[in-house]
Design a protein around this motif. Sequence first.
Motif, mmCIF file in Angstrom:
data_model
loop_
_atom_site.group_PDB
_atom_site.id
_atom_site.type_symbol
_atom_site.label_atom_id
_atom_site.label_comp_id
_atom_site.label_asym_id
_atom_site.label_seq_id
_atom_site.Cartn_x
_atom_site.Cartn_y
_atom_site.Cartn_z
ATOM 1 N N SER A 170 7.836 35.900 18.745
ATOM 2 C CA SER A 170 6.714 34.956 18.774
ATOM 3 C C SER A 170 7.174 33.555 18.416
ATOM 4 O O SER A 170 6.729 32.565 19.009
ATOM 5 C CB SER A 170 5.623 35.406 17.802
ATOM 6 O OG SER A 170 5.094 36.656 18.181
ATOM 7 N N GLN A 171 8.075 33.466 17.456
ATOM 8 C CA GLN A 171 8.575 32.152 17.056
ATOM 9 C C GLN A 171 9.382 31.510 18.182
ATOM 10 O O GLN A 171 9.274 30.298 18.429
ATOM 11 C CB GLN A 171 9.430 32.283 15.794
ATOM 12 C CG GLN A 171 9.781 30.947 15.162
ATOM 13 C CD GLN A 171 10.551 31.116 13.875
ATOM 14 O OE1 GLN A 171 11.673 31.610 13.872
ATOM 15 N NE2 GLN A 171 9.961 30.715 12.762
ATOM 16 N N THR B 193 2.327 27.685 12.139
ATOM 17 C CA THR B 193 2.626 28.902 11.382
ATOM 18 C C THR B 193 2.390 30.126 12.250
ATOM 19 O O THR B 193 1.371 30.218 12.943
ATOM 20 C CB THR B 193 1.735 28.989 10.123
ATOM 21 O OG1 THR B 193 1.929 27.808 9.340
ATOM 22 C CG2 THR B 193 2.101 30.209 9.281
ATOM 23 N N LEU B 194 3.319 31.080 12.215
ATOM 24 C CA LEU B 194 3.161 32.318 12.973
ATOM 25 C C LEU B 194 1.990 33.122 12.437
ATOM 26 O O LEU B 194 1.701 33.101 11.234
ATOM 27 C CB LEU B 194 4.430 33.168 12.871
ATOM 28 C CG LEU B 194 5.689 32.630 13.556
ATOM 29 C CD1 LEU B 194 6.840 33.596 13.336
ATOM 30 C CD2 LEU B 194 5.458 32.421 15.043
ATOM 31 N N GLU B 195 1.323 33.839 13.311
ATOM 32 C CA GLU B 195 0.262 34.740 12.884
ATOM 33 C C GLU B 195 0.872 35.926 12.142
ATOM 34 O O GLU B 195 2.081 36.141 12.164
ATOM 35 C CB GLU B 195 -0.518 35.241 14.108
ATOM 36 C CG GLU B 195 -1.201 34.144 14.897
ATOM 37 C CD GLU B 195 -2.250 33.401 14.091
ATOM 38 O OE1 GLU B 195 -2.850 34.028 13.189
ATOM 39 O OE2 GLU B 195 -2.455 32.202 14.332
ATOM 40 N N GLN C 227 4.893 33.397 8.828
ATOM 41 C CA GLN C 227 3.628 33.761 8.184
ATOM 42 C C GLN C 227 3.874 33.885 6.680
ATOM 43 O O GLN C 227 4.819 34.517 6.235
ATOM 44 C CB GLN C 227 3.117 35.085 8.756
ATOM 45 C CG GLN C 227 1.635 35.322 8.548
ATOM 46 C CD GLN C 227 1.316 35.915 7.188
ATOM 47 O OE1 GLN C 227 2.153 36.581 6.591
ATOM 48 N NE2 GLN C 227 0.116 35.692 6.721
ATOM 49 N N GLY C 228 3.055 33.221 5.871
ATOM 50 C CA GLY C 228 3.219 33.250 4.424
ATOM 51 C C GLY C 228 4.035 32.108 3.863
ATOM 52 O O GLY C 228 4.088 31.910 2.652
ATOM 53 N N ASP C 229 4.681 31.304 4.741
ATOM 54 C CA ASP C 229 5.514 30.206 4.266
ATOM 55 C C ASP C 229 4.712 28.983 3.828
ATOM 56 O O ASP C 229 5.207 28.157 3.069
ATOM 57 C CB ASP C 229 6.491 29.761 5.359
ATOM 58 C CG ASP C 229 7.711 30.658 5.455
ATOM 59 O OD1 ASP C 229 8.027 31.321 4.466
ATOM 60 O OD2 ASP C 229 8.334 30.690 6.530
#
Length: 308
Positions: free
Chosen positions: A85-86, A76-78, A48-50
């Motif tokens: 999660s990944q 993309t992860l939440e 997240q944010g990447d």
Amino acid sequence: MKQKGYRAWQMIVLGLLAAAMVVSLMIPESLLTPPGPKRVEISILLRQGDSVVWSTARQGMEQAAEDLGAELRFLTLEAEGGGSSQVELLRRQAEMDVDAAVVIPADCAALEQLLEDWQGLPVVTLESQVEGARAFVGTDDEAVGRMLAQQVAESCPTSGRVLLVDAFPGCAGPSRRLESAKTALETAGFAPEVCSELTAEILEGAAAVLCFEPVSLEQAAALAAQCEERPLVYGAGVSASVVASLETGGIAAAIAWSDYAAGYLAVSQAAAAARGEQAESQTLPVTLVKEGETYDKDHQRLLYPVFS
């Protein structure tokens, strides 16, 4: 008589050409074109944010996909997603018969646990080296940490308060940079403090703040501007926002490398692994860019790849 014979030959030649054309249209194109490399599907797993800070890397990935016959899927992860999660996301990619994955690890330990005796798709990691991955693309993290520590030692007194930002504690690459910088600073006589959360209040009174990946570096530059006495901000990795802060003095210096090359190399190694070929780890060369040096000829291609 000769004219009739000539016309007859013309009709025969034209008939043969027409027949050849009909036959060529009936033959599948795959038999007429030499076989190329197998087209592969590669999933790109971001934290997240990447998405913003790795935008240049994405350009390199897309170019590699075009050059090497690969199809990319960016995931993309939440916001609440983490290492678990990944890992689950990677499992699902394997179940969907994706050929390979490029992962920016959210939690190296969780990913290593999955990859132990992993029989699923081959994995290439960016930024953090992970046991069990087919290859790694990134920097010499210990060297990056020492370079950042040296900048602090040259600019701040040993009595100054120095903050080291541990924004992604589960990520081996940034963590190694932090530990390397911490050791070098302690050897030089500093007493660095490690913090996991960035606020303007935490930065108040600090002589310098060191960040070890571009997400926290962007945040530190923005928060430092709110401080009554702005600390010197140093970091690793560049983005459009980081480059802008280097131009204006919001960041004193940053260790830069080619994210475009990182993305290209990661996808090329993943494609090789997907085709059963040998994937090789790649160490990226790094450059120190100081405040006001962004338009130097030696740095322009690195910092402004789109316009170079």
